[in-house]
Design a protein around this motif. Sequence first.
Motif, short mmCIF file in Angstrom:
data_model
loop_
_atom_site.label_atom_id
_atom_site.label_comp_id
_atom_site.label_asym_id
_atom_site.label_seq_id
_atom_site.Cartn_x
_atom_site.Cartn_y
_atom_site.Cartn_z
N SER A 170 73.85 47.28 24.91
CA SER A 170 72.52 47.27 25.53
C SER A 170 71.45 46.98 24.49
O SER A 170 70.50 46.21 24.74
CB SER A 170 72.25 48.59 26.23
OG SER A 170 70.96 48.58 26.80
N LEU B 80 71.52 43.37 23.71
CA LEU B 80 70.88 42.62 24.80
C LEU B 80 69.37 42.73 24.70
O LEU B 80 68.65 41.77 25.00
CB LEU B 80 71.38 43.12 26.15
CG LEU B 80 72.85 42.83 26.46
CD1 LEU B 80 73.26 43.46 27.79
CD2 LEU B 80 73.14 41.34 26.46
N LEU C 4 73.63 49.66 33.84
CA LEU C 4 72.66 49.35 32.79
C LEU C 4 72.87 47.94 32.25
O LEU C 4 71.93 47.15 32.14
CB LEU C 4 72.77 50.36 31.64
CG LEU C 4 72.01 50.05 30.35
CD1 LEU C 4 70.51 50.15 30.61
CD2 LEU C 4 72.43 50.99 29.24
N LEU C 5 74.11 47.59 31.96
CA LEU C 5 74.40 46.27 31.39
C LEU C 5 74.28 45.17 32.44
O LEU C 5 73.77 44.09 32.15
CB LEU C 5 75.80 46.26 30.76
CG LEU C 5 75.99 47.21 29.58
CD1 LEU C 5 77.40 47.11 29.05
CD2 LEU C 5 74.97 46.93 28.48
N ARG D 238 70.59 44.48 32.79
CA ARG D 238 70.03 43.76 31.63
C ARG D 238 70.50 42.32 31.61
O ARG D 238 69.72 41.41 31.32
CB ARG D 238 70.42 44.46 30.34
CG ARG D 238 69.64 45.75 30.13
CD ARG D 238 69.59 46.09 28.71
NE ARG D 238 68.35 45.59 28.16
CZ ARG D 238 67.73 46.14 27.14
NH1 ARG D 238 68.24 47.21 26.56
NH2 ARG D 238 66.62 45.63 26.67
N THR E 200 78.46 51.00 25.15
CA THR E 200 77.49 50.54 26.15
C THR E 200 76.09 50.53 25.55
O THR E 200 75.34 49.56 25.71
CB THR E 200 77.54 51.42 27.40
OG1 THR E 200 78.84 51.31 27.99
CG2 THR E 200 76.49 51.01 28.42
N LEU E 201 75.75 51.60 24.85
CA LEU E 201 74.42 51.68 24.25
C LEU E 201 74.24 50.63 23.16
O LEU E 201 73.17 50.04 23.02
CB LEU E 201 74.16 53.09 23.71
CG LEU E 201 74.16 54.19 24.79
CD1 LEU E 201 73.97 55.55 24.15
CD2 LEU E 201 73.10 53.93 25.84
N ASN F 3 78.50 54.55 31.33
CA ASN F 3 77.04 54.39 31.25
C ASN F 3 76.44 54.92 29.96
O ASN F 3 75.42 54.42 29.49
CB ASN F 3 76.36 55.07 32.44
CG ASN F 3 76.45 54.24 33.69
OD1 ASN F 3 76.35 53.02 33.66
ND2 ASN F 3 76.68 54.90 34.81
#
Length: 170
Positions: free
Chosen positions: A124, A127, A58-59, A62, A120-121, A115
């Motif tokens: 994200s 970002l 995911l990262l 992005r 991480t969230l 993930n």
Amino acid sequence: MAFGKFVDSLFKGPATTDAHSAAVEPAAVVESEDEATRRALDQLRAAVRSSGGELPTLLTSRLAQIDDLLRRVIEMVAAQNASTEQRVLLDAMIRDYLPTPLRAYLALPEAERTNTSAATLQFSAQLGILEETIGDLLNQIRIGAIAELSTHGRFLADKFAAPTLTLDGR
């Protein structure tokens, strides 16, 4: 004296030269602001790629998308002669707003970099904010180009339009 030479002189002692062995320095290559910004983005890309195994997909995705957008901004900034504020924002994103949270994220234990982890969230989401800001910056640059084109069109119309008054008064 360049900073690097200053540091070297601290460890090597004073330089000694005589008439036969005078040191010749190569001419300094001056890097433009746009080239420096592009180089900083290349360094950020390299940092992301080198830590790719430590980043969730995911990262990585992005960050790659943001990299593409920033490259487009750099080209537009150079082509449109963007404002100082736009250049400062671009530089801050590349040199601070992206690398700082990336370093903080990578400093977390591996178990917190999954993930679906909160970290991480959160990264994200940050970002996502940067991506929106980049989109706004691109739009500002486009609007500036449109305004510049419109202003130039009015100038040309005023400069070369047929005169409204003639010598015979008609």
